[in-house]
Each structure stands twice: as structure tokens, then as C-alpha cells.
Design a protein around this motif. Structure first.
Motif, PDB file in Angstrom:
ATOM      1  N   PRO A  13     -61.055 106.175 110.566  1.00  0.00           N
ATOM      2  CA  PRO A  13     -60.985 104.710 110.445  1.00  0.00           C
ATOM      3  C   PRO A  13     -60.792 103.997 111.782  1.00  0.00           C
ATOM      4  CG  PRO A  13     -59.698 105.756 108.734  1.00  0.00           C
ATOM      5  CD  PRO A  13     -60.099 106.841 109.682  1.00  0.00           C
ATOM      6  N   ILE A  14     -59.979 104.580 112.659  1.00  0.00           N
ATOM      7  CA  ILE A  14     -59.774 103.973 113.983  1.00  0.00           C
ATOM      8  C   ILE A  14     -61.068 104.040 114.784  1.00  0.00           C
ATOM      9  CG2 ILE A  14     -58.516 104.181 116.158  1.00  0.00           C
ATOM     10  CD1 ILE A  14     -56.132 105.218 114.572  1.00  0.00           C
ATOM     11  N   LEU A  41     -60.516  95.382 108.543  1.00  0.00           N
ATOM     12  CA  LEU A  41     -60.672  95.510 107.089  1.00  0.00           C
ATOM     13  C   LEU A  41     -61.718  96.565 106.733  1.00  0.00           C
ATOM     14  CD1 LEU A  41     -60.445  91.764 105.973  1.00  0.00           C
ATOM     15  CD2 LEU A  41     -58.805  93.585 105.469  1.00  0.00           C
ATOM     16  N   ILE A  42     -62.794  96.645 107.515  1.00  0.00           N
ATOM     17  CA  ILE A  42     -63.792  97.688 107.296  1.00  0.00           C
ATOM     18  C   ILE A  42     -63.173  99.061 107.542  1.00  0.00           C
ATOM     19  CG2 ILE A  42     -65.982  98.640 108.125  1.00  0.00           C
ATOM     20  CD1 ILE A  42     -66.824  95.747 108.789  1.00  0.00           C
ATOM     21  N   ALA A  43     -62.351  99.153 108.598  1.00  0.00           N
ATOM     22  CA  ALA A  43     -61.664 100.414 108.894  1.00  0.00           C
ATOM     23  C   ALA A  43     -60.706 100.793 107.767  1.00  0.00           C
ATOM     24  CB  ALA A  43     -60.912 100.293 110.214  1.00  0.00           C
ATOM     25  N   LEU A  44     -60.042  99.792 107.192  1.00  0.00           N
ATOM     26  CA  LEU A  44     -59.123 100.063 106.084  1.00  0.00           C
ATOM     27  C   LEU A  44     -59.885 100.582 104.863  1.00  0.00           C
ATOM     28  CD1 LEU A  44     -56.306  99.977 104.848  1.00  0.00           C
ATOM     29  CD2 LEU A  44     -56.678  97.551 104.305  1.00  0.00           C
ATOM     30  N   SER A  64     -48.112 100.315 101.008  1.00  0.00           N
ATOM     31  CA  SER A  64     -47.033  99.375 100.681  1.00  0.00           C
ATOM     32  C   SER A  64     -45.753  99.777 101.395  1.00  0.00           C
ATOM     33  CB  SER A  64     -46.802  99.325  99.173  1.00  0.00           C
ATOM     34  OG  SER A  64     -47.945  98.848  98.501  1.00  0.00           O
ATOM     35  N   LYS A  65     -45.508 101.081 101.421  1.00  0.00           N
ATOM     36  CA  LYS A  65     -44.321 101.572 102.129  1.00  0.00           C
ATOM     37  C   LYS A  65     -44.434 101.299 103.623  1.00  0.00           C
ATOM     38  CE  LYS A  65     -41.492 105.730 102.710  1.00  0.00           C
ATOM     39  NZ  LYS A  65     -41.360 107.181 102.375  1.00  0.00           N
ATOM     40  N   GLY A  66     -45.652 101.485 104.164  1.00  0.00           N
ATOM     41  CA  GLY A  66     -45.858 101.235 105.587  1.00  0.00           C
ATOM     42  C   GLY A  66     -45.692  99.771 105.955  1.00  0.00           C
ATOM     43  N   VAL A  67     -46.292  98.883 105.146  1.00  0.00           N
ATOM     44  CA  VAL A  67     -46.195  97.445 105.412  1.00  0.00           C
ATOM     45  C   VAL A  67     -44.774  96.949 105.203  1.00  0.00           C
ATOM     46  CG1 VAL A  67     -46.957  95.165 104.636  1.00  0.00           C
ATOM     47  CG2 VAL A  67     -48.610  97.009 104.869  1.00  0.00           C
ATOM     48  N   GLY A  68     -44.053  97.578 104.265  1.00  0.00           N
ATOM     49  CA  GLY A  68     -42.687  97.168 103.985  1.00  0.00           C
ATOM     50  C   GLY A  68     -41.657  97.673 104.972  1.00  0.00           C
ATOM     51  N   ASP A  69     -42.116  98.413 105.984  1.00  0.00           N
ATOM     52  CA  ASP A  69     -41.200  98.896 107.014  1.00  0.00           C
ATOM     53  C   ASP A  69     -40.465  97.721 107.668  1.00  0.00           C
ATOM     54  OD1 ASP A  69     -40.548 101.316 108.978  1.00  0.00           O
ATOM     55  OD2 ASP A  69     -40.965  99.563 110.218  1.00  0.00           O
ATOM     56  N   ILE A 296     -53.548 100.698 107.787  1.00  0.00           N
ATOM     57  CA  ILE A 296     -54.419 101.757 108.317  1.00  0.00           C
ATOM     58  C   ILE A 296     -53.586 102.904 108.882  1.00  0.00           C
ATOM     59  CG2 ILE A 296     -56.154 102.314 110.071  1.00  0.00           C
ATOM     60  CD1 ILE A 296     -57.125  99.385 109.823  1.00  0.00           C
ATOM     61  N   VAL A 297     -52.583 102.557 109.693  1.00  0.00           N
ATOM     62  CA  VAL A 297     -51.748 103.583 110.326  1.00  0.00           C
ATOM     63  C   VAL A 297     -51.000 104.403 109.279  1.00  0.00           C
ATOM     64  CG1 VAL A 297     -49.732 103.956 111.804  1.00  0.00           C
ATOM     65  CG2 VAL A 297     -51.516 102.356 112.511  1.00  0.00           C
TER      66      VAL A 297
END
Length: 425
Positions: A13-14, A41-44, A64-69, A296-297
Motif C-alpha cells: 500500500p505504501i 485512500l487508494i493505498a488504504l 479502529s484501534k490504530g486511529v484510536g491511539d 494504513i500503518v
């Protein structure tokens, strides 16, 4: 707990993001033709299509867990708070007053050196290299016309000063991203960062003085300023340096700007919230990009991509100095690919955090290296927003300005020397 295996395919994706973003720039000749958020967004989407053994809902849970960090949420809120302050202080006349105050005390015989120094002060105060370039480029053009110095060296001094503050300012989005991704305090990162870049700034002053010492310039137009309108910048800078919570500092600066703006008559009471809203809106792009990059990460990490990079680095570097060099190289490479130092920090930050933890590099050190080397790249790439803006405002090409960008080069050299010779904390 089973040790995760590295997986190079997880980095796809990267790679897709870089191909789309860079490819569109190369094909069109405009590296901003493809909005970064669209490429991300395309990479996601590509990340979601990988590893079909994981269901869609499982992948949603991972991102969700990553964004909620805590760091991602805090970083996003700081971006919005910094935008609110920027909008308020600009509407209140703070930018114009800060520029004019600096130019009013500019000694005539060191005009170009003065452009660099004032650029440093304004960019540290405003937290934006682009804003500094936009404010000082017309002044640089006037100085060039009246002193006979080449336009390129005058605007080069402005860009150098702009990159100084872009790297150091407490309200710069690069500083916010570097600090939050590495988990350190702003004041600690500032102190670490300042020690590294100070020699570069001093040498830049000496070089500009040596090159332009025989010229002179006297401002003839009126430069009105109001000292009160500069105070919010000083409050934010001092407050952040002494360790006051960044949210408290930014909210205080925003309220103070609005009060002073209304009090001095430069801002109508009914326009206060519009000014704040405009500033916050200006930070939407980088906030949304940060959230999408976190998604993505998260998937790349889950698939083993981060582990692959760490394994690769482990095989090629030894010890803390090697780790710091790895972080520096990673930051520079990602910035060269993305042409956006904040996005580069957001992308490289999680990997740098893993490297620093593995090789015992302090958070303030890794944050400084991320910010410094993305700024080195951003200050030198001819397709970056800073040089494109400086060129368009003065009728030059980025390549005409490049020979006079002493500061980004010296900043990189200084940072490399610190990596080689500085003892571990």
C-alpha cells in the motif's frame, strides 16, 4: 507471545501511494495535481484487499484501534487547536504586525541577513514556512530591486528563515506530528532540536553577510505595527517552552488574539468565530490525512510490514548511532517521495518509534531527527510547496533559488555531525 515475521508484501500500500503520487507529479509536471488524500485512500483500499484470511470486520477493528491511539487523537486535536490560534492571530493583525516590527528594526547594511533573521522569528512565531514566505517574498523583491542583489539570493534568505521556524516552532504541524508520534514533550524536543540547528543558523548568517556585505537598503514606506498584536505569539512560544500544556497554551493564545484584535479594532466582534473557524478549516487536510495514514500503518503493521523494515534495519546497522542514521535517512527519503514534511513525519513516525525503542534512542532525539531531515528535504526539493511558492511569488524558477539555500544544507550537515559525535543521553 509469538514473534511476528516480517513481510515485504505488506508494504505494497505504501508503494502504491508513492507510485500514484509521484507518478502523477512526473507525468503532469505538477506534484500537487494529485491530492495526497486521494492517493492515501487508494493505498488504504489496497491494504484492505490484502490478506483475505482476515475478514472485513477484523480489518475495521484493527484500523479502529490504530486511529484510536492516544497519540493520533491528541495530534489531531492539536492540529485543530493550532489552526484556531493561527486563524485568530492572523485576523487580529498579528502576522502583519510581526512582519512590520521585524522590518522596522532591520539595519540597512545587512538587509539580506535581516531577511533571514526576520524569517526565522516570523516562522517560529507563526509555525508555518508557507505563511512566512508569502509575507516576506514581496519585501525580498523590494530589497532586491533597491540594493541590486539578485532576486534569488533575497528570496533564498526568506526560504532559509522559513525552514528554520517550520522545524522549530511549537505550533508547526511538523513539530506536533514529530512529538506525538515519538511520545515526547514539546519543550524537550525543542531544546534537543535547537542545539542541533543553532550552528547551522549561525553559519547561514555568516555566509549571507559575507556574500552581501557591500550592499545597503533603507525602507522608505511606512510599516505600521501594534506591539500588542505580537504578544499572542510570544505567549504561545514562552508558554510552550516552559512546559505548559499545549492545549492550554493554544487556547490562551487564541483567546488573547481575539481580545487584542477586537480591542485594537483590527477584528470586528462579530467576525471572531469566523476567524477561528477559518483557521480550523485550514487544518482539516492534514488532520484527515493523519487519520487515514494511521489506518494504513495499522494494517501494514498487522501484516508484518513494519517488522520487515525493522529486520532490514537490524541487519544493516549497529547500535544507537546507526539507528539515528536510519531514522534520518528514512525521514529524508519519505519526504523526497511525498514532497510534504508533515505527511512524511506522519508516515515515518511509527517506524521511527519502533527503531528508537529497539536501539534505545530517546523520544526527543528521534522526534528531532524526523523533523530536521524532513525539513532538509522539504527546503531543497524543487517540487516542494515552499520553493514553488517562493518562485511563483517572485517570477523565478526553483532552480534559480536552490544555490542560495544554505540553511537546509547546513542543518543536515550539523545533524549528521551530532549523530556521529554526540554521546548517548
Amino acid at each position: 507471545m509469538r514473534e511476528q515475521k516480517g513481510n515485504a508484501a505488506a508494504l505494497l500500500p505504501i508503494g502504491i501511494f508513492l507510485v500514484i503520487f509521484l507518478g502523477s507529479g512526473i507525468v503532469t509536471g505538477d506534484f500537487y495535481a494529485m491530492p495526497a488524500i486521494v492517493a492515501f485512500l487508494i493505498a488504504l483500499l489496497a491494504a484492505f484487499l490484502q490478506h483475505r484470511e482476515l475478514g472485513f470486520q477484523e480489518k475495521i477493528a484493527i484500523i479502529s484501534k490504530g486511529v484510536g491511539d492516544e497519540n493520533i487523537i491528541t495530534m489531531s486535536l492539536i492540529f485543530l487547536s493550532a489552526g484556531a490560534f493561527s486563524g485568530a492571530v492572523t485576523a487580529a493583525g498579528g502576522v502583519d504586525s510581526t512582519v512590520n516590527l521585524g522590518l522596522s528594526v532591520l539595519p540597512a547594511h545587512i538587509a539580506v541577513v535581516g531577511l533571514f533573521v526576520i524569517g526565522c522569528f516570523i516562522s517560529v512565531s507563526m509555525g508555518t514556512s508557507m505563511g512566512t514566505i508569502a509575507a516576506l517574498a514581496p519585501i525580498a523583491a523590494g530589497i532586491s530591486e533597491k540594493t541590486g542583489f539578485a532576486m534569488a539570493i533575497c528570496i533564498g534568505a526568506v526560504v532559509c528563515g522559513a525552514m528554520f521556524g517550520d522545524n522549530l516552532s511549537m505550533i508547526s504541524d511538523t513539530t506536533i506530528a514529530a512529538v506525538k508520534t515519538q511520545g515526547c514533550e514539546m519543550k524537550d524536543k525543542f531544546r534537543e532540536n535547537f542545539k542541533i540547528v543553532l550552528p547551522a543558523a549561525i553559519l547561514t548568517i555568516v555566509i549571507f553577510w559575507a556574500v552581501t556585505r557591500n550592499g545597503s537598503f533603507q525602507m522608505t514606506e511606512e510599516l505600521p505595527y501594534h506591539v500588542l498584536q505580537v504578544i499572542p505569539y510570544l505567549v504561545v512560544l514562552v508558554g510552550a517552552l516552559i512546559g505548559i500544556n499545549v492545549f492550554v497554551v493554544l487556547v490562551t493564545g487564541t483567546v488573547l488574539s481575539l481580545v487584542i484584535g477586537v480591542g485594537t479594532g483590527s477584528l470586528a466582534a462579530g467576525e471572531m468565530f469566523i476567524a477561528v473557524g477559518d483557521g480550523v478549516t485550514g487544518m482539516y487536510d492534514i488532520t484527515v490525512i493523519s487519520i487515514v495514514v494511521a489506518c494504513i500503518v495499522s494494517l501494514v503493521r498487522e501484516y508484518g510490514g513494519i517488522q520487515f523494515i525493522l529486520d532490514l534495519i537490524r541487519r544493516r546497522i549497529r547500535g544507537r548511532r546507526g539507528a539515528e542514521a536510519g531514522i534520518a535517512g528514512l525521514a529524508l527519503l519519505v519526504d523526497l517521495c511525498t514532497a510534504n514534511n508533515t505527511v512524511a513525519i506522519v508516515m515515518a513516525g511509527p517506524i521511527a518509534k519502533e527503531i528508537s525503542g529497539e536501539f534505545h534512542v530517546t523520544g526527543r532525539r528521534s522526534a528531532s531527527l524526523l523533523d530536521i531531515f524532513t525539513s532538509v528535504g522539504q527546503g531543497l526539493i524543487p517540487y516542494g510547496a515552499q520553493l514553488l511558492s517562493a518562485a511563483s511569488l517572485t517570477g523565478l524558477t526553483p532552480f534559480e533559488i536552490l544555490p542560495y539555500l544554505y540553511y537546509p544544507v547546513l542543518m543536515g550537515v550539523s545533524a549528521v555531525l551530532f549523530i556521529i559525535f554526540k554521546k548517548a543521553d
